[in-house]
Every structure is written in C-alpha cells, then in structure tokens.
Design an enzyme around this catalytic site. Structure first.
Site, mmCIF file in Angstrom:
data_model
loop_
_atom_site.group_PDB
_atom_site.id
_atom_site.type_symbol
_atom_site.label_atom_id
_atom_site.label_comp_id
_atom_site.label_asym_id
_atom_site.label_seq_id
_atom_site.Cartn_x
_atom_site.Cartn_y
_atom_site.Cartn_z
ATOM 1 N N TYR A 192 -3.907 -2.751 -10.228
ATOM 2 C CA TYR A 192 -3.734 -2.469 -8.790
ATOM 3 C C TYR A 192 -2.845 -3.515 -8.107
ATOM 4 C CZ TYR A 192 -5.045 -2.332 -3.826
ATOM 5 O OH TYR A 192 -5.004 -2.321 -2.457
ATOM 6 N N SER A 213 0.796 -1.239 0.000
ATOM 7 C CA SER A 213 0.000 0.000 0.000
ATOM 8 C C SER A 213 0.823 1.281 0.000
ATOM 9 C CB SER A 213 -0.951 0.015 1.192
ATOM 10 O OG SER A 213 -2.007 -0.868 0.950
ATOM 11 N N VAL A 262 1.083 -3.651 3.865
ATOM 12 C CA VAL A 262 1.052 -4.944 4.570
ATOM 13 C C VAL A 262 2.313 -5.775 4.350
ATOM 14 C CG1 VAL A 262 -1.455 -5.252 4.813
ATOM 15 C CG2 VAL A 262 -0.304 -6.067 2.742
ATOM 16 N N TYR A 284 -4.770 3.887 8.014
ATOM 17 C CA TYR A 284 -6.131 3.354 8.176
ATOM 18 C C TYR A 284 -6.698 3.712 9.543
ATOM 19 C CZ TYR A 284 -3.694 0.797 4.577
ATOM 20 O OH TYR A 284 -2.916 0.494 3.510
ATOM 21 N N LYS A 324 0.320 3.320 -3.004
ATOM 22 C CA LYS A 324 -0.868 4.176 -3.182
ATOM 23 C C LYS A 324 -0.501 5.663 -3.186
ATOM 24 C CE LYS A 324 -3.859 0.693 -0.997
ATOM 25 N NZ LYS A 324 -4.541 0.291 0.263
HETATM 26 N N1 GLN Z 1 -2.360 -5.307 -1.961
HETATM 27 C C1 GLN Z 1 -2.873 -5.185 -0.623
HETATM 28 C C2 GLN Z 1 -4.384 -5.362 -0.619
HETATM 29 O O1 GLN Z 1 -5.022 -4.850 -1.479
HETATM 30 C C3 GLN Z 1 -2.499 -3.850 -0.063
HETATM 31 C C4 GLN Z 1 -3.038 -3.620 1.323
HETATM 32 C C5 GLN Z 1 -2.083 -2.927 2.246
HETATM 33 O O2 GLN Z 1 -0.874 -2.879 2.020
HETATM 34 N N2 GLN Z 1 -2.601 -2.428 3.337
HETATM 35 O O3 GLN Z 1 -4.939 -6.006 0.219
#
Ligand code: GLN
Length: 303
Positions: free
Chosen positions: A190, A63, A256, A238, A66
């Site tokens: 994505y 993430s 993650v 988050y 992003k």
């Molecule tokens: N690719 C992961 C997902 O979509 C990214 C989530 C994350 O890093 N928090 O679940």
C-alpha cells in the site's frame, strides 16, 4: 470553447491566491515540497491536451492511486470485493479508525485508508507485493500511454517508518478477520502504491479510461467505469466529498500529495496539483481550480 484560455485564467487565479493551504507533513518526505507549485492538465475527448504551470513535474499521487487499485481489484475479484468493503461515504477523515469498531472491521468505502488497505490486501492474495506493484504500474502506464512512471522509494520508506495510524487500521481489521495477509506485507504494498509519482500530464492521460475515451474500453468495462466514477463522486474526497460534488459536480479523487484526478465523462480527464491542503486533506487550490473549470466550461454530471 477555448479550454487553453480557461486554463490560463485558472493559473493566474491560483498564482494570486493569498491562502494556499498546508502541505501534508505527517509523511516527512512530503513535508519539504514547495507549496508554490501549481500545475493542471486536461485531455479532451478528441485527444488534444492542454496544460499550464508545473504540469510536467512529477508529484506523489498518494490516494489517487486508490482508483487504479480499485480498478485492478474489481477486475480480479468482481463483486466479491464488496463482502469486505462498503460503498458509502464515511463522513469522517481519510485515516479515521472510528467506524471500524462499529462496522466490525468492514471499512465504509474503498477510498478511505482502511478501505484502500483492504483493496490492496484483496488484490495481493496469492501474489508477492512486487508482483502486485508490477501489475499496478503496468496498468497505470498503459492507461497513461507512458512507461516513464515510477515509485519513489524514499516516499515509500518515509511512510513505512511513520505510518502508525495505517498500521493501527491494518491490525485492527486483521483482528476482525478482514485482512488476509500479514499487516506489514499489505501495508508495504500500500505505501509503495501511494508513492507512485506522476506529472499532471501523465495523470490526466491515465484518467482517459474513466472518461470513456475512445480506445480505452479494453482496459476497464464501461459498466465498471460508471461504478468507479460513482464512488469517486460520493467518496473521493472523504468528508469533503459532498462539498466537492456540490461545488464541482464531477467525480474526483484527491491525494495528500496535493493532486486531484477529475473526470468529465465523455468530455475530458483533468489532473491538477497544488501541494497545500484544506482541513479535509484535499488540495485547496486544486479544488478551487476545478471549481472554476466546471463553472467556465459548464461540465457537470448533473446536466
Ligand atoms: N499514503 C497516504 C496515507 O495512507 C494516503 C492518504 C491520502 O492521500 N489521503 O496516509
């Protein structure tokens, strides 16, 4: 200030930590990552870089990507992007579907999964996924000043095979008319974007534009940089964003894979990696490490 010594002390504390959190296993390819890994790297405003531990090992940025996708999307669409995604913290897990029904398919912010999927969908409009990923990689490589940054195809495939929640989010938003491409196409882009691998050293350098470092203003304008930082501070972790802001006081974006990019505006760009996560899906030791760093250096956006 002896940043190298501060980093060494942080590494010792991380090594001695009895609880390293839990490695994400919902993406099978990430489940086998060694939870004992720890790396950290800091690029200072004068260009010097300090690193400790596994700062030269590539990991899945997930993430954290992003942030780069958002920078591209704002570059291409400007404020029109905000018709499709909000700018409020969600207070819910990164992959939650709860608010989407209430908000009629408009995700709360660009950093929860639903919001990031919309951002990717928006940048994708009119382009093939390969072109989008090529542009994103070019952006990240330019930001890092390093061409040796790649997508791990095994991780992308692993998530494509198991990403049922993300498929649910994408289809749900499509039902509300907030996805313009076929869900499989947007998610393909994505998942590959999330599967970009970087080392802490590369990630810290790629964040220099967000710290407003010399020579980086051409990449993203200063006013846009301020806004991306504001979103990182309020939404980058988050439902743990408030706690991160309280404990660290700097904008950050987690993934993650266990990585976190943290920005001390005007001073430093910081990357940390420890694969074990806390209950909100953010790196446990990574968060503790940047909290220590902020305490030792006094860096904070709050003065
Ligand atoms: N690719 C992961 C997902 O979509 C990214 C989530 C994350 O890093 N928090 O679940």
């Amino acid at each position: 200030m002896d940043v190298a010594a501060i980093l060494q002390a942080i590494e010792v504390a991380a090594k001695n930590s009895p609880d390293r959190g839990r490695v994400a296993d919902y993406i099978p390819e990430l489940a086998s990552i060694d939870p004992d890994r720890f790396g950290m790297s800091i690029v200072m405003a004068d260009g010097r870089q300090h690193s400790v531990g596994d700062a030269r090992l590539p990991f899945s940025i997930q993430s954290v990507s992003k942030v780069f996708a958002l920078a591209l999307a704002l570059g291409r669409l400007g404020d029109r992007l905000w018709q499709r995604v909000g700018r409020e913290p969600s207070g819910l897990a990164f992959n939650s579907i709860l608010q989407l029904e209430h908000d009629r398919g408009i995700p709360r912010n660009p950093f929860i999964n639903a919001g990031a999927i919309v951002v990717t969908d928006a940048v994708l409009a009119g382009y093939a996924p390969r072109e989008y990923l090529g542009e994103l990689l070019r952006f990240v490589r330019t930001a890092a000043g390093d061409d040796d940054i790649h997508i791990n195809q095994d991780v992308a495939r692993s998530e494509t095979e198991t990403g049922h929640r993300n498929f649910a989010l994408a289809h749900y938003m499509r039902a509300f008319g907030n996805l313009t491409n076929p869900p499989e196409m947007t998610l393909g882009a994505y998942f590959h974007q999330c599967a970009i691998e970087m080392t802490c050293e590369q990630l810290a350098r790629s964040g220099r534009f967000l710290a407003g470092m010399p020579g980086m203003a051409g990449l993203v304008s200063p006013s846009r940089v301020r806004r991306i930082n504001a979103l990182m501070l309020t939404c980058g972790h988050y439902d743990g964003s408030g706690d991160f802001a309280y404990r660290v006081g700097l904008p950050g974006k987690s993934g993650v894979g266990g990585g976190i990019l943290v920005i001390a505006p005007g001073r430093a760009s910081i990357a940390v990696w420890s694969p074990g996560l806390n209950s909100q899906g953010n790196s446990k030791l990574g968060t503790e490490a940047v909290e220590r760093l902020a305490k030792s250096t006094g860096w904070s956006v709050f003065g």
